[in-house]
Design an enzyme around this catalytic site. Structure first.
Site, PDB file in Angstrom:
ATOM      1  CG  HIS A 139       4.074  -6.184  -1.355  1.00 31.84           C
ATOM      2  ND1 HIS A 139       4.218  -4.863  -1.730  1.00 31.84           N
ATOM      3  CD2 HIS A 139       2.833  -6.560  -1.781  1.00 31.84           C
ATOM      4  CE1 HIS A 139       3.114  -4.474  -2.347  1.00 31.84           C
ATOM      5  NE2 HIS A 139       2.274  -5.476  -2.406  1.00 31.84           N
ATOM      6  CE  LYS A 155      -3.381  -1.101  -0.652  1.00 36.12           C
ATOM      7  NZ  LYS A 155      -3.713  -1.863  -1.908  1.00 36.12           N
ATOM      8  CB  ALA A 156       4.338   1.984  -0.023  1.00 33.55           C
ATOM      9  N   GLY A 157       2.341   2.503  -2.812  1.00 30.66           N
ATOM     10  CA  GLY A 157       2.395   3.127  -4.139  1.00 30.66           C
ATOM     11  C   GLY A 157       2.967   2.200  -5.206  1.00 30.66           C
ATOM     12  CG  PHE A 202      -6.159   9.042  -7.103  1.00 28.09           C
ATOM     13  CD1 PHE A 202      -5.709   7.839  -6.578  1.00 28.09           C
ATOM     14  CD2 PHE A 202      -7.470   9.421  -6.875  1.00 28.09           C
ATOM     15  CE1 PHE A 202      -6.550   7.024  -5.829  1.00 28.09           C
ATOM     16  CE2 PHE A 202      -8.318   8.614  -6.125  1.00 28.09           C
ATOM     17  CZ  PHE A 202      -7.855   7.425  -5.601  1.00 28.09           C
ATOM     18  CG  ASP A 203      -9.236  12.300 -10.045  1.00 27.52           C
ATOM     19  OD1 ASP A 203      -9.287  11.636  -8.998  1.00 27.52           O
ATOM     20  OD2 ASP A 203      -9.398  13.539 -10.102  1.00 27.52           O
ATOM     21  CB  SER A 215      -3.483   2.732   2.396  1.00 28.38           C
ATOM     22  OG  SER A 215      -3.706   2.163   1.133  1.00 28.38           O
TER      23      SER A 215
END
Ligand code: PPS
Length: 308
Positions: free
Chosen positions: A122, A60-62, A244-245, A152
């Site tokens: 990960h 969840k870090a990108g 993001f969008d 997140s």
């Protein structure tokens, strides 16, 4: 005897999978679940190639953001059809994942037709297969501040059936601080990758907060690490495409095609913000967290921003 069903890619399943939520256990000193340890021997013996690129993160870090940027930088111009036909998790396989009846991460990585192969993990740094180091592969590490990372991860664990049930927020908050979440301690993860960078120069360490602040600037830094020089037009296109969008709308990047996640509970592209932790942490939790953080994060050369 019944034959094993042929392994297929996640994206080819086309239906929701009903998987049992796994239990966590200690694996070589790191909290893990069997979906990420069942192919351990094969993963450890993976033969990396010198031009392989590893994208490594605490969950969840990108990861997805970084993966799409890498994929676009390498293949956006030469194979635009990739962008509209192959989900990001099939373009950038997840090295250690092993789900019965689904093509394992290792099999996917081994059958990637691209050069370079971009591979996601990960793993904490000590779990990375040795051939990546021997081949001096480039590695991109993305780190995100602990508070937003925790929030997140909590929402992700609520909606993802291959993760253990997160329980209530307060217990999750404490388990994060104890390092008892899948892939272990956030503190160890970010610190040990940071330390590794001091002796292994082919790690580019990026921060989620910097990417939010100025995506174009961070893509420039990434390109100079990779030795790439996209045209200004190409760079603008990539920078726009990974906002993001746009990623949230993009079916090939937003994980809506994956069968183990329930977006009715929480979407994969949830908020994409720095500072959402403020909507989750109580004042008392924040104080407890900060106190504990100071004790765990002794290396002052590694600094995170919890707001920008
Ligand atoms: S995973 O499952 O570990 O691979 O997840 P990962 O991709 O590392 O992290 C998911 C979070 O990253 C956010 N995200 C983004 N934020 C900003 N801009 C872009 N383009 C972007 N893409 C993904 C995603 O929304 C998750 O964070 P939260 O805070 O939950 O929204």
């Amino acid at each position: 005897t019944a034959e094993e069903p042929a392994a297929v890619r996640m994206s080819d399943l086309g239906m929701k999978m009903d998987l049992p939520r796994p239990e966590m256990f200690d694996f070589h000193g790191v909290t893990m679940v069997h979906y990420f340890t069942d192919s351990w021997d094969k993963v450890q013996n993976f033969q990396a190639r010198p031009d392989d690129i590893l994208i490594a993160t605490y969950p969840k870090a990108g990861t997805t953001w970084g993966s799409l940027i890498l994929d676009l930088l390498y293949f956006g111009k030469t194979s635009p059809e990739r962008q509209t036909s192959i989900p990001i998790y099939d373009r950038v396989p997840f090295l250690e994942i092993y789900i019965p009846s689904v093509k394992s991460g290792i099999d996917q990585a081994e059958s990637l037709p691209t050069t370079p192969r971009i591979i996601k993990t990960h793993f904490p740094v000590q779990f990375v297969p040795k051939s990546f180091w021997e081949q001096n592969c480039k590695m991109v590490y993305v780190a995100r501040n602990a508070k937003d990372n925790m929030v997140s991860y909590f929402h992700f664990d609520r909606m993802n059936m291959v993760q253990p049930d997160p329980g209530d927020w307060n217990s999750y908050f404490h388990r994060f601080m104890e390092g008892k979440l899948v892939f272990g301690s956030w503190y160890d993860h970010v610190n040990n990758w940071w330390k590794k960078k001091q002796t292994y120069s082919n790690i580019h360490y990026m921060f989620y907060e910097d990417m939010i602040e100025d995506t174009g600037r961070e893509i420039d830094k990434l390109c100079s690490f990779l030795g790439l020089s996209p045209s200004a037009e190409e760079k603008n296109q990539i920078t726009g495409g990974v906002q993001f969008d746009n990623m949230k709308k993009n079916k090939m990047a937003n994980y809506s095609t994956i069968p183990v996640m329930d977006f009715k509970i929480s979407p994969f592209m949830r908020k994409g913000k720095v500072g959402d932790w403020k909507n989750h942490f109580t004042v008392a939790q924040n104080e407890e967290f900060d106190e504990d953080y100071k004790k765990k994060m002794k290396d002052l050369t590694l600094q995170f921003r919890t707001e920008i």
